[in-house]
Design a protein around this motif. Structure first.
Motif, PDB file in Angstrom:
ATOM      1  N   LYS A  16      53.859  18.604 -53.587  1.00  0.00           N
ATOM      2  CA  LYS A  16      53.224  19.600 -54.712  1.00  0.00           C
ATOM      3  C   LYS A  16      53.685  21.073 -54.054  1.00  0.00           C
ATOM      4  N   VAL A  17      52.936  20.590 -52.631  1.00  0.00           N
ATOM      5  CA  VAL A  17      52.899  22.631 -51.892  1.00  0.00           C
ATOM      6  C   VAL A  17      53.689  22.672 -51.491  1.00  0.00           C
ATOM      7  N   VAL A  18      54.818  21.205 -50.929  1.00  0.00           N
ATOM      8  CA  VAL A  18      55.361  21.821 -49.671  1.00  0.00           C
ATOM      9  C   VAL A  18      56.975  22.042 -50.691  1.00  0.00           C
ATOM     10  N   GLU A  19      56.919  21.436 -52.181  1.00  0.00           N
ATOM     11  CA  GLU A  19      58.393  21.618 -52.329  1.00  0.00           C
ATOM     12  C   GLU A  19      58.420  23.056 -53.506  1.00  0.00           C
ATOM     13  N   SER A  20      56.589  23.115 -53.831  1.00  0.00           N
ATOM     14  CA  SER A  20      57.095  25.104 -54.337  1.00  0.00           C
ATOM     15  C   SER A  20      57.469  26.081 -53.290  1.00  0.00           C
ATOM     16  N   GLU A  21      57.855  25.859 -52.524  1.00  0.00           N
ATOM     17  CA  GLU A  21      57.706  26.355 -51.453  1.00  0.00           C
ATOM     18  C   GLU A  21      59.511  26.804 -50.872  1.00  0.00           C
ATOM     19  N   LEU A  22      59.471  24.647 -50.948  1.00  0.00           N
ATOM     20  CA  LEU A  22      60.680  24.829 -49.936  1.00  0.00           C
ATOM     21  C   LEU A  22      62.234  23.887 -50.389  1.00  0.00           C
ATOM     22  N   GLY A  23      61.683  23.261 -52.132  1.00  0.00           N
ATOM     23  CA  GLY A  23      62.538  22.467 -52.840  1.00  0.00           C
ATOM     24  C   GLY A  23      62.367  21.706 -52.071  1.00  0.00           C
ATOM     25  N   PRO A  24      62.626  20.016 -52.707  1.00  0.00           N
ATOM     26  CA  PRO A  24      62.784  18.654 -52.558  1.00  0.00           C
ATOM     27  C   PRO A  24      62.489  18.526 -51.153  1.00  0.00           C
ATOM     28  N   LEU A  25      61.377  17.526 -50.947  1.00  0.00           N
ATOM     29  CA  LEU A  25      61.440  17.456 -49.589  1.00  0.00           C
ATOM     30  C   LEU A  25      62.642  16.480 -48.800  1.00  0.00           C
ATOM     31  N   SER A  26      63.592  15.658 -49.790  1.00  0.00           N
ATOM     32  CA  SER A  26      64.456  15.070 -49.141  1.00  0.00           C
ATOM     33  C   SER A  26      65.636  16.175 -49.480  1.00  0.00           C
ATOM     34  N   ASP A  27      65.628  17.171 -49.620  1.00  0.00           N
ATOM     35  CA  ASP A  27      66.901  18.262 -49.057  1.00  0.00           C
ATOM     36  C   ASP A  27      66.672  19.059 -48.014  1.00  0.00           C
ATOM     37  N   MET A  28      65.495  18.487 -47.671  1.00  0.00           N
ATOM     38  CA  MET A  28      65.321  19.656 -46.461  1.00  0.00           C
ATOM     39  C   MET A  28      64.731  18.120 -44.623  1.00  0.00           C
ATOM     40  N   TYR A  29      64.402  17.008 -45.204  1.00  0.00           N
ATOM     41  CA  TYR A  29      63.302  16.668 -44.166  1.00  0.00           C
ATOM     42  C   TYR A  29      64.055  15.059 -44.757  1.00  0.00           C
ATOM     43  N   ALA A  30      64.598  14.077 -43.848  1.00  0.00           N
ATOM     44  CA  ALA A  30      65.197  12.592 -43.271  1.00  0.00           C
ATOM     45  C   ALA A  30      63.846  11.646 -44.158  1.00  0.00           C
ATOM     46  N   THR A  31      62.766  12.004 -43.241  1.00  0.00           N
ATOM     47  CA  THR A  31      61.134  11.618 -43.085  1.00  0.00           C
ATOM     48  C   THR A  31      60.399  11.770 -43.189  1.00  0.00           C
ATOM     49  N   PHE A  32      59.274  12.245 -43.952  1.00  0.00           N
ATOM     50  CA  PHE A  32      58.150  13.437 -44.608  1.00  0.00           C
ATOM     51  C   PHE A  32      57.022  12.356 -44.062  1.00  0.00           C
ATOM     52  N   ASP A  33      55.682  12.000 -43.217  1.00  0.00           N
ATOM     53  CA  ASP A  33      55.166  10.912 -43.444  1.00  0.00           C
ATOM     54  C   ASP A  33      53.781  11.443 -44.283  1.00  0.00           C
ATOM     55  N   ARG A  34      53.582  10.219 -44.889  1.00  0.00           N
ATOM     56  CA  ARG A  34      52.365  10.472 -45.872  1.00  0.00           C
ATOM     57  C   ARG A  34      50.620  10.809 -45.648  1.00  0.00           C
ATOM     58  N   GLU A  35      50.966  10.005 -44.334  1.00  0.00           N
ATOM     59  CA  GLU A  35      50.018  11.022 -44.068  1.00  0.00           C
ATOM     60  C   GLU A  35      49.599  11.671 -43.080  1.00  0.00           C
ATOM     61  N   PRO A  36      48.855  12.663 -43.064  1.00  0.00           N
ATOM     62  CA  PRO A  36      48.112  14.011 -42.310  1.00  0.00           C
ATOM     63  C   PRO A  36      48.645  13.105 -40.202  1.00  0.00           C
ATOM     64  N   VAL A  37      48.863  14.166 -39.822  1.00  0.00           N
ATOM     65  CA  VAL A  37      48.692  13.768 -38.235  1.00  0.00           C
ATOM     66  C   VAL A  37      47.018  14.248 -37.879  1.00  0.00           C
ATOM     67  N   ALA A  38      47.250  15.701 -38.580  1.00  0.00           N
ATOM     68  CA  ALA A  38      45.260  16.291 -38.444  1.00  0.00           C
ATOM     69  C   ALA A  38      45.072  17.009 -39.601  1.00  0.00           C
ATOM     70  N   ALA A  39      43.915  17.325 -40.037  1.00  0.00           N
ATOM     71  CA  ALA A  39      43.388  17.558 -41.741  1.00  0.00           C
ATOM     72  C   ALA A  39      41.937  18.383 -40.949  1.00  0.00           C
ATOM     73  N   ALA A  40      42.122  19.803 -41.825  1.00  0.00           N
ATOM     74  CA  ALA A  40      41.215  20.494 -41.570  1.00  0.00           C
ATOM     75  C   ALA A  40      41.006  21.241 -42.665  1.00  0.00           C
ATOM     76  N   SER A  41      39.668  22.603 -42.659  1.00  0.00           N
ATOM     77  CA  SER A  41      39.378  23.329 -43.184  1.00  0.00           C
ATOM     78  C   SER A  41      40.373  24.768 -44.575  1.00  0.00           C
ATOM     79  N   VAL A  42      41.690  24.371 -43.381  1.00  0.00           N
ATOM     80  CA  VAL A  42      42.248  25.814 -44.307  1.00  0.00           C
ATOM     81  C   VAL A  42      43.640  24.903 -44.081  1.00  0.00           C
ATOM     82  N   ALA A  43      44.262  24.097 -43.914  1.00  0.00           N
ATOM     83  CA  ALA A  43      45.061  23.185 -43.744  1.00  0.00           C
ATOM     84  C   ALA A  43      45.368  21.753 -43.085  1.00  0.00           C
ATOM     85  N   GLN A  44      46.757  20.970 -43.041  1.00  0.00           N
ATOM     86  CA  GLN A  44      46.208  19.851 -42.686  1.00  0.00           C
ATOM     87  C   GLN A  44      48.390  19.875 -42.204  1.00  0.00           C
ATOM     88  N   VAL A  45      48.168  18.935 -41.108  1.00  0.00           N
ATOM     89  CA  VAL A  45      49.549  18.359 -40.687  1.00  0.00           C
ATOM     90  C   VAL A  45      50.553  17.511 -40.693  1.00  0.00           C
TER      91      VAL A  45
END
Length: 90
Positions: A16-45
């Motif tokens: 929801k956050v990414v698509e509100s900024e960039l549009g549908p995930l499928s328009d920009m990314y071929a793949t997008f991992d569901r699980e984060p590589v890292a998560a912290a108090s401000v953001a996750q990757v």
């Protein structure tokens, strides 16, 4: 660090956050991992692959964190002005 010991936000919220900024995930990314590589108090990757095949890291701010950061920066500005008024050579 206690600030870093936070649970990841859900994939649905990330999407929801990414698509509100960039549009549908499928328009920009071929793949997008569901699980984060890292998560912290401000953001996750999340790891993703662009349509052109490049692998990228997508940093996703936690919902509402931008308002908290703005408030914190506002407080720091006021604290700095007070400190300067009280001890201008500090």
């Amino acid at each position: 660090n206690t600030l870093d010991a936070v649970p990841a936000i859900s994939y649905e919220e990330v999407k929801k956050v990414v698509e509100s900024e960039l549009g549908p995930l499928s328009d920009m990314y071929a793949t997008f991992d569901r699980e984060p590589v890292a998560a912290a108090s401000v953001a996750q990757v999340h790891r993703a692959t662009l349509k052109d095949g490049r692998t990228v890291a997508v940093k996703v701010l936690r919902p509402g964190v931008d308002n908290l950061l703005k408030a914190d920066l506002g407080f720091l500005e006021v604290a700095g002005k007070v400190t300067e008024a009280i001890a201008p050579t500090f």
